[in-house]
Design a protein around this motif. Sequence first.
Motif, PDB file in Angstrom:
ATOM      1  N   SER A   1     -10.639  12.211   3.993  1.00 57.12           N
ATOM      2  CA  SER A   1     -10.224  13.269   4.918  1.00 57.12           C
ATOM      3  C   SER A   1      -9.095  14.128   4.365  1.00 57.12           C
ATOM      4  N   ALA A   2      -8.494  13.704   3.262  1.00 54.03           N
ATOM      5  CA  ALA A   2      -7.398  14.467   2.643  1.00 54.03           C
ATOM      6  C   ALA A   2      -7.481  14.259   1.140  1.00 54.03           C
ATOM      7  N   PRO A   3      -8.382  14.997   0.453  1.00 52.36           N
ATOM      8  CA  PRO A   3      -8.642  14.750  -0.972  1.00 52.36           C
ATOM      9  C   PRO A   3      -7.429  14.917  -1.883  1.00 52.36           C
ATOM     10  N   HIS A   4      -6.370  15.565  -1.388  1.00 54.58           N
ATOM     11  CA  HIS A   4      -5.179  15.711  -2.224  1.00 54.58           C
ATOM     12  C   HIS A   4      -4.322  14.448  -2.216  1.00 54.58           C
ATOM     13  N   LEU A   5      -4.684  13.475  -1.390  1.00 57.30           N
ATOM     14  CA  LEU A   5      -3.933  12.224  -1.313  1.00 57.30           C
ATOM     15  C   LEU A   5      -4.748  11.080  -1.917  1.00 57.30           C
ATOM     16  N   SER A   6      -4.053  10.138  -2.545  1.00 63.82           N
ATOM     17  CA  SER A   6      -4.697   8.953  -3.120  1.00 63.82           C
ATOM     18  C   SER A   6      -4.023   7.708  -2.554  1.00 63.82           C
ATOM     19  N   LEU A   7      -4.834   6.748  -2.186  1.00 62.08           N
ATOM     20  CA  LEU A   7      -4.342   5.501  -1.596  1.00 62.08           C
ATOM     21  C   LEU A   7      -4.362   4.397  -2.655  1.00 62.08           C
ATOM     22  N   VAL A   8      -3.243   3.723  -2.825  1.00 60.55           N
ATOM     23  CA  VAL A   8      -3.135   2.604  -3.755  1.00 60.55           C
ATOM     24  C   VAL A   8      -2.884   1.342  -2.933  1.00 60.55           C
ATOM     25  N   VAL A   9      -3.724   0.334  -3.124  1.00 63.04           N
ATOM     26  CA  VAL A   9      -3.605  -0.924  -2.380  1.00 63.04           C
ATOM     27  C   VAL A   9      -3.526  -2.077  -3.377  1.00 63.04           C
ATOM     28  N   MET A  10      -2.594  -3.010  -3.149  1.00 57.50           N
ATOM     29  CA  MET A  10      -2.418  -4.184  -3.995  1.00 57.50           C
ATOM     30  C   MET A  10      -2.620  -5.428  -3.127  1.00 57.50           C
ATOM     31  N   ALA A  11      -3.744  -6.117  -3.282  1.00 60.83           N
ATOM     32  CA  ALA A  11      -4.050  -7.299  -2.480  1.00 60.83           C
ATOM     33  C   ALA A  11      -3.515  -8.541  -3.186  1.00 60.83           C
ATOM     34  N   PRO A  12      -2.561  -9.269  -2.606  1.00 55.38           N
ATOM     35  CA  PRO A  12      -1.987 -10.449  -3.270  1.00 55.38           C
ATOM     36  C   PRO A  12      -3.022 -11.547  -3.469  1.00 55.38           C
ATOM     37  N   ALA A  13      -2.991 -12.180  -4.623  1.00 54.91           N
ATOM     38  CA  ALA A  13      -3.873 -13.318  -4.876  1.00 54.91           C
ATOM     39  C   ALA A  13      -3.476 -14.516  -4.015  1.00 54.91           C
TER      40      ALA A  13
ATOM     41  N   ALA B   1       0.851  -1.186   0.000  1.00 54.33           N
ATOM     42  CA  ALA B   1       0.000   0.000   0.000  1.00 54.33           C
ATOM     43  C   ALA B   1       0.885   1.234   0.000  1.00 54.33           C
ATOM     44  N   GLY B   2       0.407   2.281  -0.658  1.00 54.88           N
ATOM     45  CA  GLY B   2       1.146   3.530  -0.698  1.00 54.88           C
ATOM     46  C   GLY B   2       0.217   4.695  -0.924  1.00 54.88           C
ATOM     47  N   VAL B   3       0.768   5.878  -0.779  1.00 59.20           N
ATOM     48  CA  VAL B   3      -0.011   7.103  -0.921  1.00 59.20           C
ATOM     49  C   VAL B   3       0.656   7.998  -1.953  1.00 59.20           C
ATOM     50  N   LEU B   4      -0.176   8.530  -2.857  1.00 63.12           N
ATOM     51  CA  LEU B   4       0.306   9.428  -3.900  1.00 63.12           C
ATOM     52  C   LEU B   4      -0.228  10.822  -3.685  1.00 63.12           C
TER      53      LEU B   4
END
Length: 286
Positions: free
Chosen positions: A247-259, A120-123
């Motif tokens: 709560s912080a619209p300038h940030l985007s959360l990217v999540v990668m769920a492993p199969a 997971a990361g934030v852009l």
Amino acid sequence: MIRNEALAAFLRDRRSRVEPRRVGLPSGHRRRVPGLRREEVAQLAGVSVDYYARLEQGRQPTASPGVLSSVARTLCLTDDERRHLFALAHVAEPQPAADPGDPADERVRQLVEAFGDTPAGVLQPMLDVAYFNAAAAFLYTDFATMPAHHRNAVRWTMLAPEARERWGAEWAGAAADLVGLLRLHSGQYPGHPRLAEITTELSERSPEFRQLWHDQTVSTWQHHVKTLWHPAFGVMSFTNEYLTVQSAPHLSLVVMAPAEPQRFAAALRAASGSVGSGVRGGVSGE
């Protein structure tokens, strides 16, 4: 004539809820209706009475971001109400500049770390990398080792040989996704200085980026199942999602769920110590 009755009804309702004293006006005893008068809203928002009346009557179906922001401020709208106002007017809401001291940033960082073995990361705006957990650093690359202005998801994908190696046959789809997101950000953050920096460099150095950008490629996230190749652990598949942080619209959360979460967790543990535990502070935080 195109009418916007939903916008009109919302404006009328919120105008009736504003106490005159809240915006510096006397309450008085001669007010025949609750809240503010139309002419008062128009004056405080810096628009003509006729223009604001058309908005409230549904005869003006939309307005510029500047007018909507002024009206939202005059009507003392909450953040949620402001977002709703822009949605009713079918206008993209201007996003605030990132504030490194915003408490929301720390809350989101804690959330990213809580994903543990799930990458997971934030852009930030223009897809600059703000921070990521150890699982994401293992899967992609350790952005913390890069100069601050190189920590950008589009730049890494288009220029790094490591990115092409990791994505393999899916590189073109991943590149199109990210360039499409960058195009969306260009509309959400008009005039953002990072946009010119990124597009100028990549147009000069990447023919694939130049073509995608020329084609006006726009997307949110087209490919939700991705397969990456890790040089030490082979092929790994993931279901991924790209989310705006409420709560912080300038940030985007990217999540990668492993199969295969257990296999990925085992690979991550085997590689422990080879990547950092995470990074805080992208371009704007340096």
